[in-house]
Design a protein around this motif. Structure first.
Motif, PDB file in Angstrom:
ATOM      1  N   PRO A  47       0.809  -1.229   0.000  1.00 47.46           N
ATOM      2  CA  PRO A  47       0.000   0.000   0.000  1.00 47.46           C
ATOM      3  C   PRO A  47       0.841   1.276   0.000  1.00 47.46           C
ATOM      4  O   PRO A  47       0.473   2.269  -0.634  1.00 47.46           O
ATOM      5  CB  PRO A  47      -0.820  -0.100   1.292  1.00 47.46           C
ATOM      6  N   ARG A  48       2.002   1.243   0.659  1.00 46.08           N
ATOM      7  CA  ARG A  48       2.860   2.439   0.673  1.00 46.08           C
ATOM      8  C   ARG A  48       3.424   2.714  -0.717  1.00 46.08           C
ATOM      9  O   ARG A  48       3.548   3.853  -1.154  1.00 46.08           O
ATOM     10  CB  ARG A  48       4.009   2.250   1.671  1.00 46.08           C
ATOM     11  N   VAL A  49       3.772   1.637  -1.402  1.00 48.78           N
ATOM     12  CA  VAL A  49       4.319   1.800  -2.757  1.00 48.78           C
ATOM     13  C   VAL A  49       3.213   2.284  -3.691  1.00 48.78           C
ATOM     14  O   VAL A  49       3.409   3.202  -4.496  1.00 48.78           O
ATOM     15  CB  VAL A  49       4.942   0.478  -3.246  1.00 48.78           C
ATOM     16  N   GLN A  50       2.024   1.692  -3.563  1.00 48.88           N
ATOM     17  CA  GLN A  50       0.913   2.099  -4.432  1.00 48.88           C
ATOM     18  C   GLN A  50       0.567   3.564  -4.233  1.00 48.88           C
ATOM     19  O   GLN A  50       0.257   4.274  -5.180  1.00 48.88           O
ATOM     20  CB  GLN A  50      -0.310   1.234  -4.148  1.00 48.88           C
ATOM     21  N   GLU A  51       0.649   4.009  -2.980  1.00 46.57           N
ATOM     22  CA  GLU A  51       0.254   5.383  -2.694  1.00 46.57           C
ATOM     23  C   GLU A  51       1.357   6.386  -3.019  1.00 46.57           C
ATOM     24  O   GLU A  51       1.107   7.426  -3.623  1.00 46.57           O
ATOM     25  CB  GLU A  51      -0.118   5.469  -1.214  1.00 46.57           C
ATOM     26  N   ARG A  52       2.603   6.059  -2.620  1.00 42.63           N
ATOM     27  CA  ARG A  52       3.677   7.054  -2.743  1.00 42.63           C
ATOM     28  C   ARG A  52       4.510   6.884  -4.010  1.00 42.63           C
ATOM     29  O   ARG A  52       5.121   7.836  -4.481  1.00 42.63           O
ATOM     30  CB  ARG A  52       4.619   6.943  -1.541  1.00 42.63           C
ATOM     31  N   TYR A  53       4.595   5.658  -4.520  1.00 40.54           N
ATOM     32  CA  TYR A  53       5.411   5.406  -5.716  1.00 40.54           C
ATOM     33  C   TYR A  53       4.587   4.634  -6.745  1.00 40.54           C
ATOM     34  O   TYR A  53       4.981   3.544  -7.179  1.00 40.54           O
ATOM     35  CB  TYR A  53       6.668   4.603  -5.358  1.00 40.54           C
ATOM     36  N   PRO A  54       3.412   5.183  -7.123  1.00 45.42           N
ATOM     37  CA  PRO A  54       2.553   4.430  -8.044  1.00 45.42           C
ATOM     38  C   PRO A  54       3.257   4.116  -9.364  1.00 45.42           C
ATOM     39  O   PRO A  54       2.930   3.120 -10.017  1.00 45.42           O
ATOM     40  CB  PRO A  54       1.351   5.357  -8.244  1.00 45.42           C
ATOM     41  N   LEU A  55       4.249   4.926  -9.742  1.00 44.33           N
ATOM     42  CA  LEU A  55       4.995   4.632 -10.969  1.00 44.33           C
ATOM     43  C   LEU A  55       5.681   3.273 -10.856  1.00 44.33           C
ATOM     44  O   LEU A  55       5.667   2.476 -11.801  1.00 44.33           O
ATOM     45  CB  LEU A  55       6.036   5.735 -11.231  1.00 44.33           C
ATOM     46  N   LEU A  56       6.253   2.997  -9.704  1.00 40.32           N
ATOM     47  CA  LEU A  56       6.962   1.724  -9.519  1.00 40.32           C
ATOM     48  C   LEU A  56       5.969   0.567  -9.541  1.00 40.32           C
ATOM     49  O   LEU A  56       6.186  -0.455 -10.201  1.00 40.32           O
ATOM     50  CB  LEU A  56       7.741   1.746  -8.200  1.00 40.32           C
ATOM     51  N   SER A  57       4.865   0.753  -8.836  1.00 40.92           N
ATOM     52  CA  SER A  57       3.853  -0.295  -8.781  1.00 40.92           C
ATOM     53  C   SER A  57       3.340  -0.627 -10.186  1.00 40.92           C
ATOM     54  O   SER A  57       3.303  -1.792 -10.608  1.00 40.92           O
ATOM     55  CB  SER A  57       2.720   0.196  -7.874  1.00 40.92           C
ATOM     56  N   SER A  58       2.985   0.420 -10.908  1.00 37.26           N
ATOM     57  CA  SER A  58       2.440   0.241 -12.254  1.00 37.26           C
ATOM     58  C   SER A  58       3.461  -0.430 -13.178  1.00 37.26           C
ATOM     59  O   SER A  58       3.125  -1.311 -13.981  1.00 37.26           O
ATOM     60  CB  SER A  58       2.049   1.625 -12.792  1.00 37.26           C
TER      61      SER A  58
END
Ligand SMILES: Cc1cc2nc3c(=O)[nH]c(=O)nc-3n(C[C@H](O)[C@H](O)[C@H](O)COP(=O)(O)OP(=O)(O)OC[C@H]3O[C@@H](n4cnc5c(N)ncnc54)[C@H](O)[C@@H]3O)c2cc1C
Ligand code: SF4
Ligand code: FES
Ligand code: FES
Lengths: 185, 338
Positions: free
Chosen positions: B82-93
């Motif tokens: 959830p932290r990655v999705q919220e703060r680093y959505p570019l990485l998640s995507s």
């Protein structure tokens, strides 16, 4: 895995670097379809070959052996992976579920197996065990909610017969059932 | 697959000692290494299974407001954190644009960065290849090279780095922490992967006696205006022909800072800071994007089969910057490009 006795060709690391003598088999404790197994395996045995060649669980299929088709999909600690690219030794202590382990002990089919039958979601059946294990993993992951998301989430399972439409329908049906059960709770 | 000895160290220090053995290799998820071993491209004498190392499976907050990602965090765990999705959505995507659910479940952060090229000749031990056998030649030059590099190539090798994840990490300026006999050191991602030059056999600046322990992301800044646009031969389950990670830090109507990294075009994620600087203080629009694309692709060279990538990359940069500016990132499910 058979150790190929290939003639030396370009591209091989110098054989002098290889250990002399055959390293021994390595102890491996692994739970397969609920049954704990204490085994010894050679380190180069993949999980797929362990299942098929050593444990005679032929449900899991070898399609490409290179992570490119999904026929070998099994669940390890509840997560779907390609068993052809996983060395069995590295899965020491894990719980593995194969297609043989999905049905209930009384033989009642897993709802996903039932959905595949009802939707006629296979033709030759070769990809089917991998498809079903993958679909069970997908539902558990909980990220797919639409046909489009099912297709993307199942893109790691190829079907040469092209049963995709019915596979997506079968999984969609399962997801709908899950959702209505959740709503009923 | 060749025969090899196997060790499963219980600590990073022990793992570092084990990898010092001649012709040893680290095993993480195995999705690249085992594949290459089956092709006899990798023939390790000793395999060091790091999957049980304690402490490398966590994603933690850093003192600087960033995140530290353990080397063994799987691609799935990272993409859906959830932290990655919220703060680093570019990485998640970006991660979700790569491989398949099964592969991402097994693939690790460290292994993803160190995956090797998908060059057909590299994979075929019956053909020459400077990366596999230094000095044997590069049949991709003058051969089949549809997937090969257009930037930063050398006369020795025109391979690309195939990772998607690394492209987002390059845009986000991640730092890779490695551990070796002399202790730990940090390598900024821009200096981690190498260009082929005269030593195409070396993909990265990681020492043979070092292992990756974590990857650190600096404090987040690009959570709104970003996109990962991946162009490939199939809509899913295919490596990028060209991909673009674009991120804009906006100050009202103008760009405060831009980051643009390309995948599928070079031996490493491709960034040109001077090109990014062209957007500073500028209203984001097509004319400006075109100048940026020109600058990024300066010196691009095709080899026949891959020459189409130059135009494709130009358009991909334009489209990605438009998506980022509009705050409408590319969906990794609905593949229609808006
Ligand atoms: C069919 C297929 C399709 C794919 N499609 C994509 C795609 O579209 N996009 C994409 O980005 N990737 C794709 N991949 C590649 C996949 O992402 C990589 O194989 C994976 O990320 C590698 O991670 P791993 O943990 O399995 O690494 P391994 O296979 O275990 O290791 C890879 C390399 O890293 C080294 N290594 C691993 N961990 C460490 C460590 N901590 N320290 C030092 N060395 C280490 C190993 O020695 C080895 O050399 C695909 C793979 C397959 C098979
Ligand atoms: S491009 Fe690089 S990896 Fe491919 S054949 Fe040439 S030297 Fe080998
Ligand atoms: S057999 Fe494992 S993916 Fe094809
Ligand atoms: S049913 Fe034949 S391959 Fe899928």
């Amino acid at each position: 895995m058979a150790d190929l006795d290939l003639p030396s060709r370009q591209g091989f690391a110098p054989d002098a670097a290889l250990p002399t003598g055959l390293p021994g088999e390595i102890p491996l404790t692994i739970t397969i379809n609920g049954e704990r197994r204490d085994l010894h395996v050679r380190p180069w045995t993949t999980l797929l070959d362990l299942l098929r060649e050593d444990l005679h669980l032929y449900g899991t299929k070898k399609g490409c052996d290179h992570g490119q088709c999904g026929a070998c999909t099994v669940l390890v600690d509840g997560q779907r992976i390609n068993s052809c690219l996983s060395l069995a030794v590295s899965r020491d202590g894990c719980e593995v579920t194969t297609i043989e382990g999905l049905a209930a002990p009384d033989g009642a089919l897993h709802p996903m197996q039932q959905a595949f039958i009802e939707h006629d979601a296979f033709q030759c059946g070769y990809c089917t065990p991998g498809q079903i294990c993958s679909a069970v993993g997908l539902v558990k992951e909980g990220h797919a909610h639409s046909a489009e998301e099912i297709r993307e989430g199942m893109s790691g399972n190829l079907c040469r017969c092209g049963a995709y439409t019915n596979i997506v329908d079968a999984i969609g049906d399962m997801l709908a059932q899950e959702t209505s059960q959740e709503a009923a709770k | 697959m060749n025969r090899f000895s196997y060790a499963r160290p219980g600590s990073v220090a022990e793992a570092v000692r084990e990898v010092a053995a001649p012709a040893s290799k680290v095993l993480a998820g195995g999705t690249n290494l085992v594949d290459l071993m089956k092709y006899n491209v990798e023939r390790p004498a000793h395999l060091v299974d790091v999957t049980r190392l304690p402490g490398l499976k966590a994603i933690e907050e850093t003192g600087e407001g960033g995140l530290r990602i353990g080397a063994l965090v799987t691609n799935t765990a990272l993409a859906y954190d959830p932290r990655v999705q919220e703060r680093y959505p570019l990485l998640s995507s970006t991660i979700l644009a790569g491989a398949t659910a099964q592969l991402r479940n097994a693939a690790t952060t460290g292994g993803n960065l160190l995956q090797r090229t998908r060059c057909y000749y590299f994979y075929d031990a019956a053909t020459p290849c400077n990366k596999r056998v230094p000095g044997s030649g590069c049949p991709a030059i003058g051969g089949v090279n549809r997937i090969h590099a257009i930037l930063g190539t050398s006369e020795q090798c025109i391979a690309t780095h195939p990772s998607d994840m690394a492209v987002a990490m390059a845009a986000l300026e991640a730092v890779i922490r490695v551990s070796g006999p002399g202790g730990e050191r940090d390598i900024p991602i821009a200096e981690f992967h190498r260009l082929p030059g005269d030593t195409p056999e070396r993909d990265t600046n990681l020492g043979a006696d070092e292992i990756i322990v974590s990857v650190e992301l600096p404090a987040p800044r690009f959570a709104t205006n970003y996109t990962y646009l991946k162009l490939r031969d199939r809509l899913s389950y295919a490596f990028a022909l060209v991909s673009v990670a674009a991120a804009l830090d906006m100050d009202g109507g103008t760009v405060r800072e831009a980051r643009i990294a390309l995948g599928g075009v070079a031996h490493k994620p491709w960034r040109v800071p001077e090109a990014e600087a062209l957007l500073k203080g500028v209203v984001p629009e097509r004319g400006a994007f075109s100048l940026v694309a020109d600058r990024i692709l300066e010196g691009a060279q095709g080899f026949g089969g891959n020459s189409f990538k130059i135009d494709l990359a130009h358009r991909a940069i334009l489209r990605a910057l438009s998506q980022a500016a509009a705050g409408t990132p590319q969906s990794q499910t609905d593949k229609r490009i808006q």
